[in-house]
Design an enzyme around this catalytic site. Structure first.
Site, PDB file in Angstrom:
ATOM      1  N   LYS A  64       0.835  -1.207   0.000  1.00 22.00           N
ATOM      2  CA  LYS A  64       0.000   0.000   0.000  1.00 22.00           C
ATOM      3  C   LYS A  64       0.874   1.263   0.000  1.00 22.00           C
ATOM      4  O   LYS A  64       0.596   2.230  -0.700  1.00 22.00           O
ATOM      5  CB  LYS A  64      -0.938  -0.005   1.223  1.00 22.00           C
TER       6      LYS A  64
ATOM      7  N   GLN B  17      -4.200  -1.573   9.859  1.00 22.79           N
ATOM      8  CA  GLN B  17      -4.159  -2.895   9.228  1.00 22.79           C
ATOM      9  C   GLN B  17      -4.727  -3.949  10.175  1.00 22.79           C
ATOM     10  O   GLN B  17      -4.287  -4.072  11.316  1.00 22.79           O
ATOM     11  CB  GLN B  17      -2.705  -3.239   8.840  1.00 22.79           C
TER      12      GLN B  17
ATOM     13  N   ASP C 257     -10.629   3.232   4.526  1.00 20.94           N
ATOM     14  CA  ASP C 257     -10.864   1.791   4.409  1.00 20.94           C
ATOM     15  C   ASP C 257     -12.371   1.491   4.398  1.00 20.94           C
ATOM     16  O   ASP C 257     -12.800   0.405   4.028  1.00 20.94           O
ATOM     17  CB  ASP C 257     -10.233   1.075   5.622  1.00 20.94           C
TER      18      ASP C 257
END
Ligand SMILES: NC(=O)c1ccc[n+]([C@@H]2O[C@H](COP(=O)([O-])OP(=O)(O)OC[C@H]3O[C@@H](n4cnc5c(N)ncnc54)[C@H](OP(=O)(O)O)[C@@H]3O)[C@@H](O)[C@H]2O)c1
Length: 288
Positions: free
Chosen positions: A54, A98, A119
């Site tokens: 990412k 994460q 997200d």
């Protein structure tokens, strides 16, 4: 019939190039550089790999990434404090925690301000997805990537009969909600669904997100349907390097003889997740 292969890698590259142009424009016109903060807790190798992919993708698109790595012994309150600090930081437009975390992730995910939830996992963003006439600030990346693949492959969503296999918070359910919002008629299947193959046979759009290797057989696919395979499963294959190979939830060889369009694994949904994360980060910076 032989299906048209939906090339997720090429589509993701197009989106990444669009994002890079958008970033350039934002810097030029407003002097704003989009920033994404990544928070990684513990030493899970897969999580490290995802975060580094990412960050690399951010760098390629001109997005600044701010990386925070914490040991798995860290107190949850410390992670919460970090997320709150990033929430108040004007240079940070997106916060990515994460998953999985080595403790209950809910308080941490809920501490991410809605406007920086790139997200799309905040319960209020998911809730907005489920409400008619409301739009979330951000849709979750993999589900949004599924919709983008349908759109960019020329699949008509409005009025279609869609079947989603899987009802997880991160893939199945948000995909189903996004399809409803786009006027598809949606059936969601899960581990207790009866006659799943018959349900699948009715689908103009079939999305498989269950994590079971080659679960969907060719005979379950309606002729001409669009099949989106989200599943990622490693199977033994003595002929493959390392003796293992990545396959999806769909028996690709058989289904591609029946479907009208189909995504491969790898190279289908996988590359879309990061592309959508970059796009969400750019959108957040544009709104800031
Ligand atoms: N970027 C990407 O490419 C990406 C991103 C995320 C996930 N994935 C992949 O997508 C797959 C699904 O991920 P996930 O996180 O959504 O998985 P998950 O949380 O394990 O959820 C699996 C879902 O599938 C259902 N299911 C399991 N076995 C089934 C069966 N035999 N028949 C019907 N339904 C069944 C479960 O039903 P119940 O609810 O009844 O238990 C559940 O709703 C995985 O292979 C994952 O690796 C890919």
């Amino acid at each position: 019939m032989s299906a048209k292969i939906i090339d997720g890698k090429a589509i993701a590259n197009d989106i990444r190039a669009e994002v890079a142009r958008g970033v350039e424009k934002l810097k030029r016109e407003r002097g704003v550089t989009p920033g994404l903060a990544t928070v990684l807790v513990g030493d899970n190798p897969a999580s490290h790999k995802y975060v580094s992919m990412k960050r690399k993708a951010c760098a390629e698109a001109g997005i600044e990434s701010y990386h925070y790595e914490l040991p798995k012994t860290v107190a949850p309150e410390e992670v919460l404090a970090l997320v709150r600090k990033l929430g108040a930081d004007r240079g940070v437009h997106g916060i990515l925690v994460q998953l999985p975390l080595p403790f209950d992730d809910r308080p941490v995910l809920e501490a991410v301000p809605l406007s920086k939830d790139v997200d799309g996992f905040h319960p209020l963003n998911i809730g907005a997805l489920a409400m008619k006439g409301r739009e979330p600030d951000f849709a979750p990346c993999t589900p949004a990537g599924v919709i983008e693949l349908l759109d960019r492959s020329g699949t008509r969503i409005a009025g279609a009969d869609a079947v989603v296999l899987g009802r997880s918070n991160i893939v199945g359910m948000p995909v189903a909600l996004l399809l409803v919002a786009r006027d598809a008629t949606v059936t969601v299947c899960h581990s207790k669904t009866r006659s799943i193959e018959e349900v699948c046979r009715r689908a103009d759009i079939l999305v498989a997100a269950i994590g079971r290797a080659r679960f969907v057989k060719g005979s379950w696919v309606k002729p001409g349907a669009t099949v989106i395979d989200v599943g990622t499963n490693m199977i033994e294959d003595p002929k493959a390097t390392g003796g293992k190979r990545l396959v999806g939830d769909v028996d690709f060889e058989a289904a591609s003889q029946v479907a009208g369009r189909i995504t491969p694994v790898p190279g289908g949904v996988g590359p879309m997740t990061i592309a959508m994360l970059l796009r969400n980060t750019l959108r957040s910076a544009e709104r800031s």
